[in-house]
Design a protein around this motif. Sequence first.
Motif, mmCIF file in Angstrom:
data_model
loop_
_atom_site.group_PDB
_atom_site.id
_atom_site.type_symbol
_atom_site.label_atom_id
_atom_site.label_comp_id
_atom_site.label_asym_id
_atom_site.label_seq_id
_atom_site.Cartn_x
_atom_site.Cartn_y
_atom_site.Cartn_z
ATOM 1 N N CYS A 48 0.910 -1.206 -0.118
ATOM 2 C CA CYS A 48 -0.016 0.013 0.169
ATOM 3 C C CYS A 48 0.626 1.262 0.024
ATOM 4 C CB CYS A 48 -1.100 0.038 1.224
ATOM 5 S SG CYS A 48 -0.129 -0.028 2.814
ATOM 6 N N GLU A 82 1.776 -8.738 -5.215
ATOM 7 C CA GLU A 82 0.635 -7.919 -5.140
ATOM 8 C C GLU A 82 0.582 -6.764 -6.137
ATOM 9 O OE1 GLU A 82 0.466 -6.795 -1.062
ATOM 10 O OE2 GLU A 82 0.069 -8.744 -0.410
ATOM 11 N N LYS A 85 -0.248 -7.886 -9.607
ATOM 12 C CA LYS A 85 -1.643 -8.329 -9.768
ATOM 13 C C LYS A 85 -2.480 -6.986 -9.830
ATOM 14 C CE LYS A 85 -5.511 -10.269 -7.064
ATOM 15 N NZ LYS A 85 -5.911 -11.054 -5.835
ATOM 16 N N VAL A 86 -2.164 -5.902 -9.146
ATOM 17 C CA VAL A 86 -2.604 -4.492 -9.320
ATOM 18 C C VAL A 86 -2.602 -4.078 -10.496
ATOM 19 C CG1 VAL A 86 -2.527 -2.228 -8.612
ATOM 20 C CG2 VAL A 86 -2.440 -4.150 -6.796
ATOM 21 N N SER A 87 -1.490 -4.263 -11.061
ATOM 22 C CA SER A 87 -1.295 -3.785 -12.730
ATOM 23 C C SER A 87 -1.939 -4.360 -13.740
ATOM 24 C CB SER A 87 0.168 -3.794 -12.959
ATOM 25 O OG SER A 87 0.726 -5.191 -13.217
ATOM 26 N N LYS A 88 -2.289 -5.596 -13.234
ATOM 27 C CA LYS A 88 -3.219 -6.610 -14.378
ATOM 28 C C LYS A 88 -4.737 -6.145 -14.332
ATOM 29 C CE LYS A 88 0.314 -9.913 -14.952
ATOM 30 N NZ LYS A 88 0.825 -11.291 -14.417
ATOM 31 N N GLU A 89 -4.973 -6.307 -12.698
ATOM 32 C CA GLU A 89 -6.486 -6.160 -12.403
ATOM 33 C C GLU A 89 -7.201 -4.750 -12.412
ATOM 34 O OE1 GLU A 89 -7.069 -8.674 -9.031
ATOM 35 O OE2 GLU A 89 -6.704 -10.566 -10.311
ATOM 36 N N GLN A 90 -6.298 -3.572 -12.130
ATOM 37 C CA GLN A 90 -6.870 -2.425 -12.001
ATOM 38 C C GLN A 90 -6.234 -1.526 -13.097
ATOM 39 O OE1 GLN A 90 -6.270 -1.248 -7.793
ATOM 40 N NE2 GLN A 90 -7.087 -3.187 -7.018
ATOM 41 N N PRO A 91 -6.670 -1.444 -14.169
ATOM 42 C CA PRO A 91 -6.226 -0.604 -15.320
ATOM 43 C C PRO A 91 -6.014 0.926 -15.052
ATOM 44 C CG PRO A 91 -8.324 -1.571 -15.816
ATOM 45 C CD PRO A 91 -8.153 -2.014 -14.361
ATOM 46 N N TYR A 92 -6.527 1.527 -13.950
ATOM 47 C CA TYR A 92 -6.370 2.906 -13.429
ATOM 48 C C TYR A 92 -5.008 2.856 -12.462
ATOM 49 C CZ TYR A 92 -8.429 1.630 -8.999
ATOM 50 O OH TYR A 92 -8.616 1.074 -7.910
ATOM 51 N N MET A 93 -4.554 1.911 -12.436
ATOM 52 C CA MET A 93 -3.354 1.484 -11.365
ATOM 53 C C MET A 93 -2.036 1.062 -12.221
ATOM 54 S SD MET A 93 -3.778 3.122 -8.555
ATOM 55 C CE MET A 93 -2.628 2.315 -7.171
ATOM 56 N N LYS A 94 -2.568 0.476 -13.420
ATOM 57 C CA LYS A 94 -1.294 -0.048 -13.982
ATOM 58 C C LYS A 94 0.176 0.622 -14.170
ATOM 59 C CE LYS A 94 -0.426 -2.606 -18.324
ATOM 60 N NZ LYS A 94 -1.243 -3.446 -19.327
#
Length: 176
Positions: A48, A82, A85-94
Amino acid sequence: MNNYFRKIMETVRVSGQKGERNKKDVKKSKYNLEVLFTKPVRIYIDTCSLLKANSVEFIDEISIISKRRNQKITLFKSVVRELEKVSKEQPYMKKKANTILRKLYELKNENLLEMIEGSEEIFSDPNFLEAVIKDIRKMNIVIISNDSKLTLAAQRISKDILPAVHTKYRLQVMAV
């Protein structure tokens, strides 16, 4: 923000009243990171904290001090997973996650960051808490996290468990 967390932040963030510091000082250093490098120490960073708005500048600052002090930063491989995973599942955070991952691998290549495997492969919080309990008898521990649950758990360990361990070392938690 509870008092424990505020107290920690007062020791880490650069203090000063408004108008007391000039713009050059503010731009130069946002954190008093020298406080964290009391050897022997192991510095852990949570996912985080790496995804906060100012995390790239924070990583830059801590890496400069880390290099100067010849101190590695520790990252659990579960944190890397983690971030991936965020870069793949949350496009706005990629973009943010990929930028951070790139920075972390640069630090690893410069030998300023070590990536270790914890016993928990998916979630990082148990790895942090396990590391504190295991390593606090040998060194100071710093956890950099903006996760309130992890911070509260670390507070409980610091207050309830560490006195029973009879260690001279300290646990610090810092938020970005």
